[in-house]
Design a protein around this motif. Structure first.
Motif, PDB file in Angstrom:
ATOM      1  N   UNK A   1      37.311 -20.900 -24.504  1.00  0.00           N
ATOM      2  CA  UNK A   1      36.880 -20.110 -25.548  1.00  0.00           C
ATOM      3  C   UNK A   1      35.613 -20.442 -25.685  1.00  0.00           C
ATOM      4  N   UNK A   2      35.186 -21.792 -25.945  1.00  0.00           N
ATOM      5  CA  UNK A   2      33.962 -22.178 -25.951  1.00  0.00           C
ATOM      6  C   UNK A   2      33.110 -21.970 -25.023  1.00  0.00           C
ATOM      7  N   UNK A   3      33.656 -22.198 -23.562  1.00  0.00           N
ATOM      8  CA  UNK A   3      32.660 -21.836 -22.373  1.00  0.00           C
ATOM      9  C   UNK A   3      32.571 -20.404 -22.308  1.00  0.00           C
ATOM     10  N   UNK A   4      33.438 -19.376 -22.682  1.00  0.00           N
ATOM     11  CA  UNK A   4      33.024 -18.028 -22.670  1.00  0.00           C
ATOM     12  C   UNK A   4      31.975 -17.744 -23.660  1.00  0.00           C
ATOM     13  N   UNK A   5      31.870 -18.417 -24.875  1.00  0.00           N
ATOM     14  CA  UNK A   5      30.573 -17.943 -25.825  1.00  0.00           C
ATOM     15  C   UNK A   5      29.451 -18.643 -25.202  1.00  0.00           C
ATOM     16  N   UNK A   6      29.598 -19.720 -24.466  1.00  0.00           N
ATOM     17  CA  UNK A   6      28.208 -20.112 -24.009  1.00  0.00           C
ATOM     18  C   UNK A   6      27.660 -19.377 -22.873  1.00  0.00           C
ATOM     19  N   UNK A   7      28.767 -18.767 -21.893  1.00  0.00           N
ATOM     20  CA  UNK A   7      28.425 -17.925 -20.735  1.00  0.00           C
ATOM     21  C   UNK A   7      27.981 -16.559 -21.345  1.00  0.00           C
ATOM     22  N   UNK A   8      28.491 -16.173 -22.411  1.00  0.00           N
ATOM     23  CA  UNK A   8      27.955 -14.996 -23.068  1.00  0.00           C
ATOM     24  C   UNK A   8      26.714 -14.968 -23.248  1.00  0.00           C
ATOM     25  N   UNK A   9      26.168 -15.968 -24.187  1.00  0.00           N
ATOM     26  CA  UNK A   9      24.836 -16.099 -24.362  1.00  0.00           C
ATOM     27  C   UNK A   9      23.948 -16.042 -23.227  1.00  0.00           C
ATOM     28  N   UNK A  10      24.330 -16.964 -22.242  1.00  0.00           N
ATOM     29  CA  UNK A  10      23.613 -17.193 -21.242  1.00  0.00           C
ATOM     30  C   UNK A  10      23.419 -15.982 -20.111  1.00  0.00           C
ATOM     31  N   UNK A  11      24.347 -15.178 -19.916  1.00  0.00           N
ATOM     32  CA  UNK A  11      24.254 -14.130 -19.189  1.00  0.00           C
ATOM     33  C   UNK A  11      23.525 -12.942 -20.069  1.00  0.00           C
ATOM     34  N   UNK A  12      23.529 -12.976 -21.190  1.00  0.00           N
ATOM     35  CA  UNK A  12      22.843 -11.885 -22.120  1.00  0.00           C
ATOM     36  C   UNK A  12      21.369 -12.180 -21.886  1.00  0.00           C
TER      37      UNK A  12
ATOM     38  N   UNK B   1      27.494 -17.110  -9.660  1.00  0.00           N
ATOM     39  CA  UNK B   1      28.784 -17.758  -9.905  1.00  0.00           C
ATOM     40  C   UNK B   1      28.995 -17.767 -11.376  1.00  0.00           C
ATOM     41  N   UNK B   2      27.980 -18.057 -12.352  1.00  0.00           N
ATOM     42  CA  UNK B   2      27.940 -18.038 -13.542  1.00  0.00           C
ATOM     43  C   UNK B   2      28.516 -16.635 -13.956  1.00  0.00           C
ATOM     44  N   UNK B   3      28.165 -15.366 -13.376  1.00  0.00           N
ATOM     45  CA  UNK B   3      28.508 -14.306 -14.053  1.00  0.00           C
ATOM     46  C   UNK B   3      30.078 -14.044 -13.519  1.00  0.00           C
ATOM     47  N   UNK B   4      30.542 -14.569 -12.416  1.00  0.00           N
ATOM     48  CA  UNK B   4      31.743 -14.377 -11.766  1.00  0.00           C
ATOM     49  C   UNK B   4      32.720 -15.231 -12.731  1.00  0.00           C
ATOM     50  N   UNK B   5      32.377 -16.217 -13.460  1.00  0.00           N
ATOM     51  CA  UNK B   5      33.015 -17.070 -14.078  1.00  0.00           C
ATOM     52  C   UNK B   5      33.380 -16.502 -15.496  1.00  0.00           C
ATOM     53  N   UNK B   6      32.155 -15.740 -15.761  1.00  0.00           N
ATOM     54  CA  UNK B   6      32.294 -14.965 -17.521  1.00  0.00           C
ATOM     55  C   UNK B   6      33.304 -14.012 -17.264  1.00  0.00           C
ATOM     56  N   UNK B   7      33.018 -13.212 -15.940  1.00  0.00           N
ATOM     57  CA  UNK B   7      34.114 -11.932 -15.673  1.00  0.00           C
ATOM     58  C   UNK B   7      35.377 -12.496 -15.570  1.00  0.00           C
ATOM     59  N   UNK B   8      35.762 -13.691 -14.896  1.00  0.00           N
ATOM     60  CA  UNK B   8      37.215 -14.082 -14.892  1.00  0.00           C
ATOM     61  C   UNK B   8      37.638 -14.511 -16.532  1.00  0.00           C
ATOM     62  N   UNK B   9      36.890 -15.266 -17.101  1.00  0.00           N
ATOM     63  CA  UNK B   9      37.348 -15.503 -18.532  1.00  0.00           C
ATOM     64  C   UNK B   9      37.315 -14.170 -19.443  1.00  0.00           C
TER      65      UNK B   9
ATOM     66  N   UNK C   1      22.034  -0.620 -10.684  1.00  0.00           N
ATOM     67  CA  UNK C   1      23.427  -1.261 -10.229  1.00  0.00           C
ATOM     68  C   UNK C   1      23.895  -2.317 -10.719  1.00  0.00           C
ATOM     69  N   UNK C   2      22.861  -3.280 -10.512  1.00  0.00           N
ATOM     70  CA  UNK C   2      22.899  -4.804 -10.927  1.00  0.00           C
ATOM     71  C   UNK C   2      22.761  -4.614 -12.511  1.00  0.00           C
ATOM     72  N   UNK C   3      21.857  -3.987 -13.099  1.00  0.00           N
ATOM     73  CA  UNK C   3      21.430  -4.109 -14.312  1.00  0.00           C
ATOM     74  C   UNK C   3      22.745  -3.343 -15.226  1.00  0.00           C
ATOM     75  N   UNK C   4      23.250  -2.255 -14.579  1.00  0.00           N
ATOM     76  CA  UNK C   4      24.498  -1.735 -15.158  1.00  0.00           C
ATOM     77  C   UNK C   4      25.676  -2.716 -15.157  1.00  0.00           C
ATOM     78  N   UNK C   5      26.020  -3.454 -14.047  1.00  0.00           N
ATOM     79  CA  UNK C   5      26.999  -4.236 -13.894  1.00  0.00           C
ATOM     80  C   UNK C   5      27.040  -5.267 -15.007  1.00  0.00           C
ATOM     81  N   UNK C   6      25.687  -6.107 -15.159  1.00  0.00           N
ATOM     82  CA  UNK C   6      25.467  -6.941 -16.086  1.00  0.00           C
ATOM     83  C   UNK C   6      25.595  -6.709 -17.400  1.00  0.00           C
ATOM     84  N   UNK C   7      25.221  -5.381 -17.714  1.00  0.00           N
ATOM     85  CA  UNK C   7      25.394  -4.697 -19.088  1.00  0.00           C
ATOM     86  C   UNK C   7      26.706  -4.519 -19.588  1.00  0.00           C
ATOM     87  N   UNK C   8      27.646  -4.047 -18.275  1.00  0.00           N
ATOM     88  CA  UNK C   8      29.033  -3.871 -18.738  1.00  0.00           C
ATOM     89  C   UNK C   8      29.854  -5.143 -18.887  1.00  0.00           C
ATOM     90  N   UNK C   9      29.310  -6.198 -18.333  1.00  0.00           N
ATOM     91  CA  UNK C   9      29.984  -7.419 -18.246  1.00  0.00           C
ATOM     92  C   UNK C   9      29.627  -8.142 -19.737  1.00  0.00           C
TER      93      UNK C   9
END
Length: 330
Positions: A32-43, A12-20, A57-65
């Motif tokens: 915008x603040x949420x996007x920055x926080x999620x970017x750090x978390x997903x990194x 859900x976190x990844x999907x939310x970041x992708x939507x933002x 495939x999973x690592x590639x998808x997250x790397x692109x995101x």
């Protein structure tokens, strides 16, 4: 780590970041603040998966995101100077430093072959007769070799030398796609040419002239060629033996490293070409001309060792930050 459970917890976190990221042009301040926080978390999630999962495939998808999110977070305000500085202090030197064993082995094999061919030519009248007539050889060692460096204007000669040397290095890099197999042939051709001329010059008592004309530019020039060959052969070996990580992931990383080598060597060969055009044919004493070549070589190797080892100790690979972990597919 249970990768499946990890994915379920964080999807859900990844999907939310992708939507933002997709709606980046219409975000509110809070988003915008949420996007920055999620970017750090997903990194952080990506870093954990890289060390615990082989699911490319999973690592590639997250790397692109993560890469897309990073572009949104940093925007267009990241200074180009930072990218340039990072390339010359991290990306290029650390990639060159990491292939030092291949690099050294290539240089040793090359010079050993040159020595064998030179000795063969110098001690075999039969081989010399195949190379040319006595008058042809006499013209070569007493006139043609030295005049080669003086018969063209310095500017055009520098460009010609740079283009020729870049072509040799480019061949080594391009042949990586063929598992690096043609690279030894390219090196053999250059070693044979150098061995033949060395044998003829030393046999005629012109060894000092040969070294005085080749050393100023040849040290740096050959070092660049050896580096290109070493990187190309290592990339070819990666296809054969990728280690514990997925072949596509390792190949993508090594392929991007080859780009760093190619770009870096353009500048190195420009310096070598300038030395060959301006210093080698100059009326400066031989000891000064040779000193310029040794200084340039020492400076380049010191640069690679200093910045490359420092970046390697810091865990840097020279790869593109947040780069996808797999090769693109159609």
């Amino acid at each position: 780590m249970d990768v499946d459970a990890f994915v379920l917890v964080h999807r859900d976190t990844w999907d939310r970041l992708e939507k933002l990221v997709k709606n980046r042009r219409r975000l509110t301040g809070a988003e915008v603040d949420e996007l920055v926080e999620l970017y750090q978390r997903v990194s952080t999630h990506l870093s954990m998966l890289r060390s615990a999962s082989s699911d490319s495939a999973l690592i590639g998808r997250l790397s692109t995101l993560v890469a897309r999110a990073r572009a949104v977070v940093t925007g267009a305000h990241a200074p180009m100077t930072g990218t340039i500085i990072r390339f010359w202090t991290v990306a290029f030197p650390v990639v060159a430093y990491r292939v030092w064993r291949w690099w050294l082995a290539t240089a040793l094999a090359f010079f050993a072959l040159v020595a064998v061919i030179a000795l063969w030519v110098a001690t075999s009248p039969e081989i010399q007769s195949v190379i040319g007539t006595p008058s042809d050889i006499d013209e070569l060692v007493n006139h043609d070799f030295a005049s080669y460096y003086r018969e063209h204007p310095a500017g055009s000669f520098a460009l010609q030398v740079w283009a020729n040397n870049s072509l040799v290095a480019a061949k080594c890099i391009a042949f990586a796609v063929l598992l690096g197999l043609p690279i030894p042939l390219v090196l053999f051709q250059n070693a044979a040419n150098l061995g033949v001329i060395s044998g003829l010059m030393f046999q005629a008592g012109k060894g000092a002239i040969l070294l005085g004309l080749l050393t100023p530019h040849g040290l740096l020039e050959l070092t660049a060629v050896f580096l290109a060959a070493a990187a190309g052969m290592r990339l070819g070996w990666t296809v054969i033996s990728p280690g514990q990580r997925p072949r596509s992931q390792v190949l993508a990383e090594q392929g991007r490293a080859m780009v760093s080598i190619a770009v870096g060597l353009v500048a190195v060969l420009l310096v070598s070409g300038a030395i060959e055009a301006l210093v080698t044919p100059s009326p400066l004493p031989t000891v000064v001309r040779v000193g310029v070549g040794i200084t340039a070589e020492a400076a380049f190797l010191t640069y690679i060792v200093y910045f490359g080892s420092r970046a390697a100790r810091a865990g840097r690979t020279g790869d593109v930050e947040d780069a996808p972990d797999t090769l693109p597919t159609g």
